[in-house]
Enzyme design. Structure first.
Site, PDB file in Angstrom:
ATOM      1  N   GLN A 182       0.873  -1.133   0.310  1.00  0.00           N
ATOM      2  CA  GLN A 182       0.446  -0.136   0.006  1.00  0.00           C
ATOM      3  C   GLN A 182       0.436   1.540   0.107  1.00  0.00           C
ATOM      4  OE1 GLN A 182      -0.139  -2.161   2.461  1.00  0.00           O
ATOM      5  NE2 GLN A 182      -0.381  -1.175   4.510  1.00  0.00           N
TER       6      GLN A 182
ATOM      7  N   GLN B 258       4.048   0.915  -1.532  1.00  0.00           N
ATOM      8  CA  GLN B 258       5.574   1.420  -2.987  1.00  0.00           C
ATOM      9  C   GLN B 258       4.560   2.528  -3.954  1.00  0.00           C
ATOM     10  OE1 GLN B 258       5.535  -2.651  -4.491  1.00  0.00           O
ATOM     11  NE2 GLN B 258       6.008  -3.653  -2.828  1.00  0.00           N
TER      12      GLN B 258
ATOM     13  N   HIS C 298       7.418  -9.555  -5.047  1.00  0.00           N
ATOM     14  CA  HIS C 298       5.579  -9.869  -5.014  1.00  0.00           C
ATOM     15  C   HIS C 298       4.525  -7.874  -6.316  1.00  0.00           C
ATOM     16  CE1 HIS C 298       0.830 -10.426  -4.439  1.00  0.00           C
ATOM     17  NE2 HIS C 298       1.059  -9.184  -4.132  1.00  0.00           N
TER      18      HIS C 298
ATOM     19  N   GLU D 211      -4.199 -28.332  16.999  1.00  0.00           N
ATOM     20  CA  GLU D 211      -3.740 -29.725  16.555  1.00  0.00           C
ATOM     21  C   GLU D 211      -3.301 -29.296  15.083  1.00  0.00           C
ATOM     22  OE1 GLU D 211      -5.317 -32.937  17.147  1.00  0.00           O
ATOM     23  OE2 GLU D 211      -5.573 -32.910  19.221  1.00  0.00           O
TER      24      GLU D 211
END
Length: 330
Positions: free
Chosen positions: A83, A85, A107, A230
């Site tokens: 957000q 860049q 990315h 778990e």
């Protein structure tokens, strides 16, 4: 699919070049330290008041402002939050780039959705480790690496792919394997996976299972162990050997129950909703929504964060994790 390993990459495409890494977070620290230890000339670009400045200097890295780092560099890796860049690119990065420089990303969000539109005189590449930064760093120090994706968006000099491969080698990726893709495919699959399975889907499944048991009168502690604690054991089995490894490792009761009841939870209606989520990623609706959310002050995100942190599974989980001496306390 093109896959590359150690013999396919040449660090010579990075040697003698000045490399600036913008950001020193999870990925930033790993890329900077791994490349430095691979013999590259590296500096880190940060705000002068960044809390990361001292950590980077203590690690032996040169630290400059973003503008200074870009002006000094031949290759610039942008590892800032998605957000931020666009604004930083326009104010501090683009004015200090020179023709023939290489602009790199981990990315594809800002390139794919045209938040950043680099000049045609630049190489634009991506090197995306498929792992959190701390594992990129840890595996490198152990003499290994994590799988990476690479992509070339612009090749102004004829060396963009070689530079991407060299970068992947410099951070350890070619020891695990590097797959070539595109900015589009990396961005869209990454966002979909986060939303539908890894972050959004798994979190909602965990909460729904926990709520179902508690509403039926079972203790919160037992519900937490069954639906949250778990899950790591199962995910580790997936990681080691896929669905078959998991089914081989659990009891016959668990295998049969999972195979016959799982499709009743993840129904065709759920898959249909996943397709809608993918469409929103593909056509840019999610990107626009996220950018608007950021520009609007994060009101919806802050509300959702508060709701999540206040959920009963978070409260009982915090108490139970305090009993688990093997967990690293941070």
């Amino acid at each position: 699919m093109n896959a590359y390993y150690e013999q396919d990459a040449d660090l010579g495409y990075l040697q003698g070049k000045n490399i600036a890494i913008l950001g020193y977070g999870s990925q930033g620290h790993a890329h900077a330290l791994n490349l430095k230890e691979s013999g590259m000339n590296v500096c880190v670009g940060l705000r002068p008041d960044s809390s990361s400045c001292d950590r980077a200097r203590e690690a032996g890295l040169q630290v400059n402002t973003v503008a200074e780092a870009v002006k000094w560099a031949d290759i610039v890796m942008v590892l800032l939050p998605d957000q931020y860049q666009k604004a930083i690119y326009e104010s501090e990065i683009a004015p200090n780039l020179q023709p023939g420089n290489t602009l790199a990303f981990a990315h594809g969000f800002n390139i794919h959705y045209k938040q950043i539109v680099p000049d045609a005189s630049l190489n634009v590449i991506m090197i995306a480790p498929k792992s959190p930064g701390h594992l990129v760093r840890r595996t490198y120090t152990q003499g290994n690496g994590v799988p990476c994706l690479i992509a070339v968006h612009q090749d102004a000099t004829g060396e963009a792919r070689q530079q991407a491969l060299a970068w992947a080698k410099g951070i350890g990726g070619t020891k695990a394997g590097v797959i070539e893709t595109s900015f589009k495919n990396e961005t869209e699959t990454d966002l979909f996976g986060e939303q539908a399975v890894l972050c959004g889907g798994s979190a909602e499944l965990i909460k729904a299972g926990f709520e179902t048991l508690v509403e039926a009168g079972y203790p919160e502690e037992l519900a937490y162990f069954e639906c949250m604690h778990e899950l790591k054991l199962i995910v580790d089995l997936y990681y080691e050997g896929g669905l078959s490894r998991m089914n081989f490792s659990v009891s016959d009761t668990a295998e049969y129950g999972g195979m016959t009841r799982g499709p009743r939870v993840i129904t065709p209606a759920v898959k249909a909703e996943m397709k809608k989520i993918l469409e929103e990623v593909q056509d840019g609706r999610f990107a626009k929504e996220f950018i608007d959310e950021c520009n609007g002050g994060y009101h919806n995100l802050n509300r959702l964060r508060a709701e999540n942190s206040g959920h009963a599974i978070e409260k009982v989980g915090a108490k139970l994790r305090d009993m688990m001496s093997w967990l690293i306390k941070k």
